[in-house]
Design an enzyme around this catalytic site. Structure first.
Site, PDB file in Angstrom:
ATOM      1  N   GLU A   1       0.843  -1.194   0.000  1.00 16.38           N
ATOM      2  CA  GLU A   1       0.000   0.000   0.000  1.00 16.38           C
ATOM      3  C   GLU A   1       0.885   1.254   0.000  1.00 16.38           C
ATOM      4  O   GLU A   1       1.937   1.281   0.646  1.00 16.38           O
ATOM      5  CB  GLU A   1      -0.881  -0.024   1.244  1.00 16.38           C
ATOM      6  CG  GLU A   1      -1.836   1.151   1.360  1.00 16.38           C
ATOM      7  CD  GLU A   1      -2.549   1.180   2.703  1.00 16.38           C
ATOM      8  OE1 GLU A   1      -3.688   1.654   2.736  1.00 16.38           O
ATOM      9  OE2 GLU A   1      -1.954   0.736   3.718  1.00 16.38           O
TER      10      GLU A   1
ATOM     11  N   LYS B   1     -10.560  -0.338  -0.717  1.00 17.83           N
ATOM     12  CA  LYS B   1     -10.421  -0.629   0.715  1.00 17.83           C
ATOM     13  C   LYS B   1     -11.750  -0.442   1.445  1.00 17.83           C
ATOM     14  O   LYS B   1     -12.312   0.653   1.479  1.00 17.83           O
ATOM     15  CB  LYS B   1      -9.351   0.292   1.297  1.00 17.83           C
ATOM     16  CG  LYS B   1      -8.889  -0.050   2.711  1.00 17.83           C
ATOM     17  CD  LYS B   1      -7.741   0.873   3.095  1.00 17.83           C
ATOM     18  CE  LYS B   1      -7.104   0.490   4.420  1.00 17.83           C
ATOM     19  NZ  LYS B   1      -5.935   1.362   4.727  1.00 17.83           N
TER      20      LYS B   1
ATOM     21  N   CYS C   1      -4.216  -3.359   4.182  1.00 16.56           N
ATOM     22  CA  CYS C   1      -3.758  -2.887   5.482  1.00 16.56           C
ATOM     23  C   CYS C   1      -4.772  -3.141   6.598  1.00 16.56           C
ATOM     24  O   CYS C   1      -4.941  -4.265   7.049  1.00 16.56           O
ATOM     25  CB  CYS C   1      -3.392  -1.410   5.374  1.00 16.56           C
ATOM     26  SG  CYS C   1      -2.256  -0.822   6.663  1.00 16.56           S
TER      27      CYS C   1
END
Length: 332
Positions: A60, A132, A165
């Site tokens: 990321e 995300k 993440c």
């Protein structure tokens, strides 16, 4: 560059390389263009060093960095697909690899931007786009993803999904990937060292709870504010760590991955086949198992009524602590 892990493509399965990319210090569009060329160079050099390589993964923020003063500006955001992904696609085609890349995406509808990941195949086709689902609030300003958790075919019999993440801290995200058929979950991250232990723990638990491989890689190095821990990690479907990187920028963490073994466990295991057992509770006593949902949070989440008992006392519910304007609450 240093390396940890395997060197050779297995007869079955595939060889992957996780790049502990140095955290980019990005001040302008020219810096972003420089990172794109550096990523492309890394694809070609890694393929040269590992001729059997089939899947390469970048963390990321490796493309546009973490300049919080500029990361939502027109200058910094990219379209997906767009010129940047076209360049990555050309590199994947030339090196005959699958590639996973991070892009901060301009919202095509004109709203807040997305934190996006793409998978590009060896023919240069974008075969997966993911936004995300769980931005790292209150630090990140990204709009929560609206594409669900897609799954695509990958090398060596793999079914690939990507999370980004903070997504990996939610067991529901990994379970959704597995439920949709993924036997390999890729996690690209830009965490600093405060949560390195938790990152490694959840990589393992996500693998074990879902009988799938997890391939996870983080930015590495110091950007003048935080240190990013690298520590690329490949976990077996039984939750054990197969390969663990260090905290070195540019370290390449490689591993042989055998998706067929995860598939066999899902089909053949009785004990601890929990991805199946969740929906077939107590099948010894009740043929076929109990199917009804016993979980209050699942029901409430599905109905848009999710609320923890202490919700009214929670102190941080907006981004003002990091300088973001407080916006009016929108109930969907």
């Amino acid at each position: 560059m240093g390396s940890s892990g395997s060197m050779v493509k297995p007869i079955s399965g595939f060889l992957t390389a996780l790049i502990q990319y140095p955290v980019p210090v990005v001040e302008s569009r020219a810096d972003i263009d420089k990172q794109i060329q550096q990523i492309i160079k890394t694809i070609h050099s890694t393929k040269s060093g590992y001729p059997g390589l089939e899947l390469i993964v970048f963390p990321e923020y490796s493309t546009q960095g973490l300049n919080t003063k500029k990361w939502t500006t027109e200058e910094f955001l990219c379209t997906v697909p767009g010129p940047e992904t076209d360049l990555f696609a050309e590199a994947c085609k030339e090196s005959k690899v699958y590639g996973v890349f991070s892009i901060m995406e301009k919202n095509p509808d004109g709203g807040e931007p997305y934190n996006t990941a793409v998978i590009i195949d060896p023919q240069g086709e974008m075969i997966l786009k993911y936004r995300k689902l769980n931005p790292w609030v209150p630090v990140e300003p990204w709009k929560a993803g609206d594409l669900g958790l897609p799954v695509c075919d990958g090398p060596g019999g793999s079914k690939l999904a990507v999370c980004i993440c903070h997504d990996g801290m939610f067991p529901e995200v990994a379970r959704e990937a597995a439920y949709k058929g993924a036997n390999v979950l890729i996690r690209i991250s830009g965490y600093s060292t405060q949560v390195s232990e938790q990152w490694m723990l959840t990589n393992r638990s996500n693998a074990w709870q879902n009988l799938m491989y997890t391939l996870s890689v983080n930015l590495a190095g110091y950007d003048g504010v935080f240190y990013y821990f690298g520590e690329g990690q490949v976990c077996n479907f039984d939750g054990t760590t197969l390969v663990q990187g260090h905290r070195n920028p540019w370290e390449i963490v490689t591993a042989e991955v055998y998706p067929e073994l995860a598939d066999q466990a899902r089909l053949g295991w009785g004990l601890e086949n929990n991805i199946y057992n969740l929906g077939s509770r107590g099948y010894v006593a009740t043929p076929g198992g109990v199917k009804e949902n016993p979980y209050t949070f699942v029901k409430d989440l599905a109905e848009g009524k999710y609320k923890v008992p202490w919700e009214d006392e929670i102190k941080v519910k907006d981004g003002s602590i990091y300088g973001y304007p407080v916006k009016k609450t929108i109930h969907s």
